[in-house]
Design a protein around this motif. Sequence first.
Motif, PDB file in Angstrom:
ATOM      1  N   HIS A   8       0.832  -1.201   0.000  1.00 60.00           N
ATOM      2  CA  HIS A   8       0.000   0.000   0.000  1.00 60.00           C
ATOM      3  C   HIS A   8       0.869   1.254   0.000  1.00 60.00           C
ATOM      4  CE1 HIS A   8       0.698  -0.382   4.333  1.00 60.00           C
ATOM      5  NE2 HIS A   8       0.421   0.900   4.418  1.00 60.00           N
ATOM      6  N   LEU A  11       1.994   1.901  -3.593  1.00 59.73           N
ATOM      7  CA  LEU A  11       0.868   2.410  -4.360  1.00 59.73           C
ATOM      8  C   LEU A  11       0.599   3.868  -4.012  1.00 59.73           C
ATOM      9  CD1 LEU A  11      -1.374   1.964  -6.377  1.00 59.73           C
ATOM     10  CD2 LEU A  11      -2.777   1.059  -4.507  1.00 59.73           C
ATOM     11  N   VAL A  37      -5.923   5.129  -1.491  1.00 60.71           N
ATOM     12  CA  VAL A  37      -5.348   3.842  -1.090  1.00 60.71           C
ATOM     13  C   VAL A  37      -6.095   3.278   0.119  1.00 60.71           C
ATOM     14  CG1 VAL A  37      -3.271   2.691  -0.236  1.00 60.71           C
ATOM     15  CG2 VAL A  37      -3.110   4.319  -2.120  1.00 60.71           C
ATOM     16  N   TRP A  52      -6.517   4.160 -11.843  1.00 58.29           N
ATOM     17  CA  TRP A  52      -5.159   3.731 -11.520  1.00 58.29           C
ATOM     18  C   TRP A  52      -4.513   3.046 -12.704  1.00 58.29           C
ATOM     19  CZ3 TRP A  52      -5.931   1.397  -5.997  1.00 58.29           C
ATOM     20  CH2 TRP A  52      -6.087   2.451  -5.083  1.00 58.29           C
TER      21      TRP A  52
END
Length: 65
Positions: A8, A11, A37, A52
């Motif tokens: 995470h 990202l 996120v 995304w």
Amino acid sequence: MGNIIMSHQKLKELVKKKLEQTGVLEEHAEIVAEVLVHADLRGVHSHVRFKWVLIFEQEIRVQEI
């Protein structure tokens, strides 16, 4: 495109980077990335997944994630 697995944090960094590249202030990019996120981690994927894919298409092709 198959599934892509990443932390995470990675990202969040990618989302923040792309937002900043489009002119979003760093502070705002950090907040937006955190919210997107966090929502994904909670299972709220909705339209964000498609965005995304578009945002990270180039990075996914050239980076080893």
